[in-house]
Design an enzyme around this catalytic site. Structure first.
Site, mmCIF file in Angstrom:
data_model
loop_
_atom_site.group_PDB
_atom_site.id
_atom_site.type_symbol
_atom_site.label_atom_id
_atom_site.label_comp_id
_atom_site.label_asym_id
_atom_site.label_seq_id
_atom_site.Cartn_x
_atom_site.Cartn_y
_atom_site.Cartn_z
ATOM 1 N N ARG A 177 0.824 -1.221 0.000
ATOM 2 C CA ARG A 177 0.000 0.000 0.000
ATOM 3 C C ARG A 177 0.858 1.271 0.000
ATOM 4 O O ARG A 177 0.534 2.274 0.640
ATOM 5 C CB ARG A 177 -0.937 0.036 1.229
ATOM 6 C CG ARG A 177 -1.894 -1.096 1.303
ATOM 7 C CD ARG A 177 -2.887 -1.132 0.138
ATOM 8 N NE ARG A 177 -3.645 -2.353 0.209
ATOM 9 C CZ ARG A 177 -3.275 -3.505 -0.381
ATOM 10 N NH1 ARG A 177 -2.176 -3.554 -1.133
ATOM 11 N NH2 ARG A 177 -3.994 -4.585 -0.267
ATOM 12 N N SER A 228 -10.508 -0.478 3.810
ATOM 13 C CA SER A 228 -9.825 -0.788 5.076
ATOM 14 C C SER A 228 -9.250 0.494 5.654
ATOM 15 O O SER A 228 -8.554 1.229 4.940
ATOM 16 C CB SER A 228 -8.678 -1.770 4.837
ATOM 17 O OG SER A 228 -9.201 -2.978 4.346
ATOM 18 N N GLU A 303 -4.445 3.556 6.428
ATOM 19 C CA GLU A 303 -4.379 3.360 4.973
ATOM 20 C C GLU A 303 -5.190 4.476 4.299
ATOM 21 O O GLU A 303 -4.812 4.985 3.236
ATOM 22 C CB GLU A 303 -4.962 1.989 4.610
ATOM 23 C CG GLU A 303 -4.834 1.663 3.136
ATOM 24 C CD GLU A 303 -5.295 0.243 2.813
ATOM 25 O OE1 GLU A 303 -5.086 -0.688 3.622
ATOM 26 O OE2 GLU A 303 -5.882 0.076 1.729
HETATM 27 C C1 FAD Z 1 -15.532 -0.692 -0.353
HETATM 28 C C2 FAD Z 1 -14.088 -0.432 -0.641
HETATM 29 C C3 FAD Z 1 -13.224 -1.501 -0.829
HETATM 30 C C4 FAD Z 1 -11.869 -1.275 -1.086
HETATM 31 N N1 FAD Z 1 -11.047 -2.347 -1.269
HETATM 32 C C5 FAD Z 1 -9.745 -2.148 -1.513
HETATM 33 C C6 FAD Z 1 -8.865 -3.255 -1.710
HETATM 34 O O1 FAD Z 1 -9.267 -4.412 -1.704
HETATM 35 N N2 FAD Z 1 -7.549 -2.995 -1.931
HETATM 36 C C7 FAD Z 1 -7.063 -1.723 -1.976
HETATM 37 O O2 FAD Z 1 -5.848 -1.540 -2.190
HETATM 38 N N3 FAD Z 1 -7.858 -0.641 -1.790
HETATM 39 C C8 FAD Z 1 -9.185 -0.831 -1.569
HETATM 40 N N4 FAD Z 1 -10.013 0.249 -1.367
HETATM 41 C C9 FAD Z 1 -9.446 1.609 -1.386
HETATM 42 C C10 FAD Z 1 -9.557 2.310 -2.773
HETATM 43 O O3 FAD Z 1 -10.504 1.689 -3.567
HETATM 44 C C11 FAD Z 1 -8.218 2.308 -3.473
HETATM 45 O O4 FAD Z 1 -7.255 2.925 -2.671
HETATM 46 C C12 FAD Z 1 -8.292 3.046 -4.819
HETATM 47 O O5 FAD Z 1 -7.122 2.806 -5.503
HETATM 48 C C13 FAD Z 1 -8.517 4.533 -4.644
HETATM 49 O O6 FAD Z 1 -8.606 5.143 -5.917
HETATM 50 P P1 FAD Z 1 -9.263 6.574 -6.066
HETATM 51 O O7 FAD Z 1 -9.167 6.972 -7.494
HETATM 52 O O8 FAD Z 1 -10.622 6.576 -5.475
HETATM 53 O O9 FAD Z 1 -8.271 7.458 -5.207
HETATM 54 P P2 FAD Z 1 -8.674 8.734 -4.295
HETATM 55 O O10 FAD Z 1 -9.355 8.231 -3.071
HETATM 56 O O11 FAD Z 1 -9.376 9.754 -5.092
HETATM 57 O O12 FAD Z 1 -7.233 9.258 -3.903
HETATM 58 C C14 FAD Z 1 -6.404 8.500 -3.053
HETATM 59 C C15 FAD Z 1 -5.005 9.120 -3.068
HETATM 60 O O13 FAD Z 1 -4.444 8.942 -4.365
HETATM 61 C C16 FAD Z 1 -3.964 10.189 -4.847
HETATM 62 N N5 FAD Z 1 -4.135 10.187 -6.302
HETATM 63 C C17 FAD Z 1 -5.269 9.954 -7.007
HETATM 64 N N6 FAD Z 1 -5.024 10.043 -8.324
HETATM 65 C C18 FAD Z 1 -3.703 10.334 -8.456
HETATM 66 C C19 FAD Z 1 -2.845 10.564 -9.567
HETATM 67 N N7 FAD Z 1 -3.286 10.504 -10.829
HETATM 68 N N8 FAD Z 1 -1.545 10.838 -9.332
HETATM 69 C C20 FAD Z 1 -1.072 10.908 -8.052
HETATM 70 N N9 FAD Z 1 -1.833 10.713 -6.970
HETATM 71 C C21 FAD Z 1 -3.140 10.421 -7.167
HETATM 72 C C22 FAD Z 1 -4.834 11.254 -4.175
HETATM 73 O O14 FAD Z 1 -4.160 12.503 -4.127
HETATM 74 C C23 FAD Z 1 -5.025 10.641 -2.809
HETATM 75 O O15 FAD Z 1 -3.930 10.965 -1.976
HETATM 76 C C24 FAD Z 1 -11.372 0.049 -1.141
HETATM 77 C C25 FAD Z 1 -12.251 1.134 -0.957
HETATM 78 C C26 FAD Z 1 -13.597 0.905 -0.715
HETATM 79 C C27 FAD Z 1 -14.514 2.068 -0.528
#
Ligand code: FAD
Length: 314
Positions: A177, A228, A303
């Site tokens: 992560r 998580s 996380e």
């Molecule tokens: C129900 C649920 C289940 C989940 N299960 C998992 C799982 O199994 N495994 C897991 O790893 N995660 C899981 N997650 C967490 C999440 O889905 C992941 O972390 C996902 O990758 C987040 O993507 P996002 O685009 O929504 O990022 P955001 O939440 O919008 O951003 C997260 C971070 O990434 C940065 N960011 C976003 N885009 C960029 C970019 N282009 N360049 C640089 N930085 C950037 C943002 O600045 C921020 O700091 C889960 C979440 C939920 C709600």
């Protein structure tokens, strides 16, 4: 907001031919459904727009923050003093037999669907993880002992000087992560992934199996949360153990503060049960951390990413 931002707003309107959105509620852009107003908000749907928005913010010393789907984020009750840039730059191309290139705002769901359609094997573990490729690479998203970083070969990033630079996997220093983007705040624009040619039925079967496993332990889609809450800690013997194992033993599942509560079926999910504030969620997380520290001497690490209302100027 102050009159000093007038030049920024004017430059923005001139560049994009429309005025900048102001006082936008962030709870609408985060799956946790919490967060006050951001001073400024821009949804970038092309790479030049994304790069230009960052340049303008930097030029005018406006703090900025990029978001993808908002699935791993906790915004502040006071919102954000600066510009939130939502990355909506999407698209995937096949660039080799088993190689693909995707823009960072592409939803993970589309990446998985593209792999099924092109019989590419490897990303079955991503099925069901919400968000964009940018967010996934930032936090090296993973499940079932696999992570996205292992498949990345090259990427185009926007560095602190506003330059677009191609980098290889080593640049990211991927770990559990964890990627270098977490610390250097450079932006991922595009990434190339190497998969394997597979058999469509096998790929689909694996995805069905993974989704069924997720459904058993994760909250349903409509529950407001950010996945998580804590990373799984490493014990002194080097083994990584589920944070939920420790949280279960400190009574987490019966805990709640204000509108925030721990999900009844999984101790490592904090949910927004009923009109929670960010403060409720942060207080509950602190209580959980303290209990685990007291009972096991283990320091849980978040996380979920909390974005404070004030960031230092770029
Ligand atoms: C129900 C649920 C289940 C989940 N299960 C998992 C799982 O199994 N495994 C897991 O790893 N995660 C899981 N997650 C967490 C999440 O889905 C992941 O972390 C996902 O990758 C987040 O993507 P996002 O685009 O929504 O990022 P955001 O939440 O919008 O951003 C997260 C971070 O990434 C940065 N960011 C976003 N885009 C960029 C970019 N282009 N360049 C640089 N930085 C950037 C943002 O600045 C921020 O700091 C889960 C979440 C939920 C709600």
């Amino acid at each position: 907001m102050d009159s000093g931002h007038l030049g920024f707003k004017e430059d923005f309107s001139k560049t994009f031919g429309k005025s900048l959105k102001q006082s936008v509620f962030l709870h609408e852009h985060a799956n946790f459904k919490v967060g006050g107003q951001a001073d400024y908000f821009f949804a970038a749907s092309s790479l030049p727009d994304l790069v230009q928005a960052v340049r303008l913010a930097r030029q005018h010393s406006i703090p900025y923050y990029i978001i993808g789907g908002g699935y791993n984020l906790l915004f502040d009750d006071d919102g954000f003093r600066g510009l939130i840039i939502k990355n909506c730059v999407q698209g995937i191309n096949k660039t080799g037999v088993a190689k693909i290139e995707a823009y960072s705002g592409t939803p993970i769901r589309e990446l998985v669907e593209f792999c099924i359609a092109n019989t590419l094997q490897g990303f079955e573990f991503l099925a069901g993880i919400p968000g964009t490729i940018g967010g996934a690479v930032f936090g090296n998203a993973g499940a079932f002992d696999r992570d996205i970083g292992s498949f990345l070969t090259e990427a185009l990033i926007l560095d602190k000087r506003g330059e677009q630079v191609w980098v290889d996997r080593d640049y990211f220093a991927f770990d559990y992560r964890q990627s270098r983007l977490r610390t250097n705040r450079n932006l991922l624009l595009k990434a190339t992934f190497l998969l394997q040619k597979g058999v469509q039925q096998d790929i689909e079967d694996k995805i069905t199996e993974n989704l069924a496993k997720r459904e058993k332990k994760h909250p349903p889609r409509e529950v407001a949360c950010a996945g998580s809450y804590f990373k799984n800690p490493v014990l002194p013997d080097g083994k990584r153990v589920a944070a939920a194992y420790f949280l279960d033993q400190v009574g987490a599942k019966s805990l709640g503060i204000g509108g925030a509560a721990v999900f009844s079926d999984h101790a490592n999910f904090i949910i927004n049960k009923q009109e929670a504030t960010t403060k409720d969620i942060l207080c509950l997380a602190l209580e959980l951390k303290n209990r685990v520290k007291q009972k096991f001497g283990i320091e849980l690490e978040e996380e979920v990413i909390y974005l404070p209302a004030e960031l230092s100027k770029p």
